[in-house]
Each structure stands twice: as C-alpha cells, then as structure tokens.
Write an enzyme that holds these catalytic residues in place. Structure first.
Site, PDB file in Angstrom:
ATOM      1  N   HIS A  48       0.809  -1.222   0.000  1.00  0.00           N
ATOM      2  CA  HIS A  48       0.000   0.000   0.000  1.00  0.00           C
ATOM      3  C   HIS A  48       0.847   1.279   0.000  1.00  0.00           C
ATOM      4  O   HIS A  48       0.300   2.381  -0.075  1.00  0.00           O
ATOM      5  CB  HIS A  48      -0.939   0.003   1.202  1.00  0.00           C
ATOM      6  CG  HIS A  48      -1.984  -1.073   1.135  1.00  0.00           C
ATOM      7  ND1 HIS A  48      -2.912  -1.143   0.123  1.00  0.00           N
ATOM      8  CD2 HIS A  48      -2.238  -2.138   1.932  1.00  0.00           C
ATOM      9  CE1 HIS A  48      -3.702  -2.200   0.305  1.00  0.00           C
ATOM     10  NE2 HIS A  48      -3.305  -2.827   1.390  1.00  0.00           N
ATOM     11  N   ARG A  73       7.166  -5.465   3.443  1.00  0.00           N
ATOM     12  CA  ARG A  73       5.844  -6.039   3.235  1.00  0.00           C
ATOM     13  C   ARG A  73       5.672  -6.094   1.716  1.00  0.00           C
ATOM     14  O   ARG A  73       5.672  -5.047   1.055  1.00  0.00           O
ATOM     15  CB  ARG A  73       4.759  -5.191   3.901  1.00  0.00           C
ATOM     16  CG  ARG A  73       3.421  -5.985   4.011  1.00  0.00           C
ATOM     17  CD  ARG A  73       2.421  -5.683   2.975  1.00  0.00           C
ATOM     18  NE  ARG A  73       1.786  -4.419   3.232  1.00  0.00           N
ATOM     19  CZ  ARG A  73       0.654  -4.242   3.937  1.00  0.00           C
ATOM     20  NH1 ARG A  73      -0.018  -5.259   4.385  1.00  0.00           N
ATOM     21  NH2 ARG A  73       0.181  -3.037   4.119  1.00  0.00           N
ATOM     22  N   GLU A 152      -5.272 -12.313   7.176  1.00  0.00           N
ATOM     23  CA  GLU A 152      -6.112 -11.114   7.198  1.00  0.00           C
ATOM     24  C   GLU A 152      -7.456 -11.311   6.500  1.00  0.00           C
ATOM     25  O   GLU A 152      -8.074 -10.342   6.073  1.00  0.00           O
ATOM     26  CB  GLU A 152      -5.357  -9.900   6.629  1.00  0.00           C
ATOM     27  CG  GLU A 152      -4.591 -10.117   5.343  1.00  0.00           C
ATOM     28  CD  GLU A 152      -3.762  -8.894   4.924  1.00  0.00           C
ATOM     29  OE1 GLU A 152      -3.881  -7.827   5.543  1.00  0.00           O
ATOM     30  OE2 GLU A 152      -3.019  -9.024   3.950  1.00  0.00           O
ATOM     31  N   ASP A 178      -7.707  -5.436   7.282  1.00  0.00           N
ATOM     32  CA  ASP A 178      -8.347  -6.311   6.299  1.00  0.00           C
ATOM     33  C   ASP A 178      -9.176  -7.396   6.980  1.00  0.00           C
ATOM     34  O   ASP A 178     -10.237  -7.776   6.472  1.00  0.00           O
ATOM     35  CB  ASP A 178      -7.297  -6.957   5.391  1.00  0.00           C
ATOM     36  CG  ASP A 178      -6.992  -6.088   4.190  1.00  0.00           C
ATOM     37  OD1 ASP A 178      -7.946  -5.635   3.537  1.00  0.00           O
ATOM     38  OD2 ASP A 178      -5.813  -5.844   3.909  1.00  0.00           O
TER      39      ASP A 178
HETATM   40  C1  3PY Z   1      -4.034  -4.746   7.637  1.00  0.00           C
HETATM   41  O1  3PY Z   1      -4.287  -4.389   8.783  1.00  0.00           O
HETATM   42  O2  3PY Z   1      -4.857  -5.215   6.858  1.00  0.00           O
HETATM   43  C2  3PY Z   1      -2.676  -4.609   7.138  1.00  0.00           C
HETATM   44  O3  3PY Z   1      -2.387  -5.093   6.068  1.00  0.00           O
HETATM   45  C3  3PY Z   1      -1.684  -3.837   7.934  1.00  0.00           C
HETATM   46  O4  3PY Z   1      -1.241  -2.756   7.193  1.00  0.00           O
HETATM   47 MG    MG Z   2      -3.949  -5.771   4.903  1.00  0.00          MG
END
Ligand code: 3PY
Ligand code: MG
Length: 257
Positions: A48, A73, A152, A178
């Site tokens: 992101h 990441r 997530e 997420d």
């Molecule tokens: C989330 O919380 O979905 C993440 O990917 C952290 O940035």
């Molecule tokens: Mg995420």
C-alpha cells in the site's frame, strides 16, 4: 541483513518483543530518519506504500546504513518482489493475503532455497552483506531472512493450521484492518471489532502449537500495548504517513492554540 545480521531473528526467538515502524513514503531520507528513532526494525510497505522496486532497494540501504533491521511487506502475487527483497538482504518479508495452503506453499517456494522451497539464486547484495562465502550463505540463507504469512481474511483463519505448518513459514502476521473488513463482510474497517479480538486467541494458540512467530499491525499505540500484553512478540507500531500527519496537525494546532 543490517549490520546486526541475524540478530532480529535471534532476539525474537529469545522471547523479546520487537517493534517495527512501517514506511509508505518512497524516500530513503524519510526512512532513515525513522530508522534512527530506536525502532527495532523498519518495514517498507510495497503493497500500500508509494514505493516501487527501485525505491525499495534504496530505502533498504538507507535503513541498514542507520544500523536498523529492515523488512519488506511484499505485494500480493508479486513473485519478483520477494526475490528482489531477499537478494537485497532484508531481515524478513511479510507477505499479504496468504489465505490458503497453496498460498503459503507459494510463499515458501519463493522465499526459501531448496530443499525447503525453490528460491532462485542471485543474492546480489545479501551475499556481500552477510560476510559469508557462497556455500555458507546458501546453507544459512533460509534462516537469515524470516518469512511471515499475513493472516487477514476469514479464509486464512480457517486455514491457520495448514498455513502455520507449511515448511518455510517462520511466522504469521495479522492484518487487523483487512481482517475486520473480511469478518464484517465489508461492513466496516475497525481493528477493535470483537470478531477480530476473538480471532487473535486462535492466531496465538496456533502459532505456539506450530512454533511460528506471531506478529500484528497496530493502528494506535493503545492497540500496540494491548497486543503486546496479549503475547504478540512482533508488532508494527505506526506508519511514517501517520507520523507526518499527526505531527503536522499537532504542530499547527500548537501554533494556533
Ligand atoms: C491490515 O491491517 O490489513 C494490514 O495489512 C496492515 O497494514
Ligand atoms: Mg492488509
């Protein structure tokens, strides 16, 4: 690998709680400033963040130059990025949206050399940083850089055992934003949702059972403290964009007070 090569993994395995900053800005100088504030690591967000591959390579060098561990990441289904980050000598990668056993196998294949995975040889910078000869680097590389699978989605929660037990997966890392979107079926983005909190027990329990390191992203300092108290040893504590936004607003507010 920073000047403290390997120490990041060693400290986690020794039971320390480590905190990483999270950098979205495509600027080595900004990342270096953050790296000098005492964080245990800086994570470059290539999913992101505003960061392309070349930015990432420059930021890795800047963070390591500040003597701080660095992680990336990665981005969903970006195979090239995982190899590039590892070849540049990062201490770990955090791969988003690992939902199924096939996804965790995919990650392990890209992140680990045989016999664990199928990582391609070419540690352009990592080899020199490690101070090892080729054979020794090949023998140690799978433990020099950690691979976290991001949990997530509801699907990844249902597949926790299979993801955690995939050879080559060193940790699972919760993305609570997420996860809240997934568990609420798109109704909200709220890491403090009770369903997210309940899922964390399962994450911690399965991580312990399978001997992988649990990590999590914390949107606020309060949540970071809650996650540390619950037993997460690896916590992302805030982004450079958040720091800039909060610091800028606070300064203007103080000026106008
Ligand atoms: C989330 O919380 O979905 C993440 O990917 C952290 O940035
Ligand atoms: Mg995420």
């Amino acid at each position: 690998m920073s000047p403290a090569t390997g120490s990041f993994r060693t400290r986690l395995l020794a039971g320390e709680t480590l905190y990483t900053a999270w950098c979205l800005l495509a600027d080595p100088n900004a990342a270096e400033i953050v790296a000098r504030q005492g964080w245990d690591a800086v994570t470059i967000d290539c999913q992101h963040g505003f960061v392309d591959h070349l930015d990432m390579l420059r930021i890795i060098a800047a963070v390591q130059g500040a003597g701080t561990n660095v992680l990336v990441r990665t981005a969903p289904r970006d195979e090239n990025l995982i190899g590039k980050a590892l070849d540049a000598g990062v201490d770990g990668i955090i791969a988003p949206m690992i939902n199924s056993p096939a996804d965790s196998r995919w990650l392990s294949d890209l992140a680990k050399f045989p016999p664990v995975g199928e990582r391609s040889w070419g540690p352009a910078r990592a080899l020199a940083l490690s101070g090892l000869d080729k054979q020794s680097y090949l023998a140690q590389a799978n433990t020099l850089s950690l691979a976290w699978a991001m949990v997530e989605t509801a699907e990844s929660l249902a597949n926790l055992d299979a993801i955690c037990s995939t050879d080559g997966i060193d940790g699972i890392f919760v993305g609570p934003n997420d996860l809240s979107v997934s568990l609420s079926r798109g109704a909200t983005v709220d890491p403090s949702l009770p369903e997210v909190g309940n899922a964390l027990d399962a994450v911690l329990e399965r991580a312990e059972k399978h001997g992988v390191i649990p990590g999590i992203f914390a949107n606020t300092p309060e949540l970071a403290r809650v996650f540390a108290a619950r037993g997460f040893p690896f916590i992302a504590g805030g982004s450079d964009v958040g720091m800039l936004t909060g610091g800028s607003a606070q300064l203007l507010g103080a000026i106008k007070a």
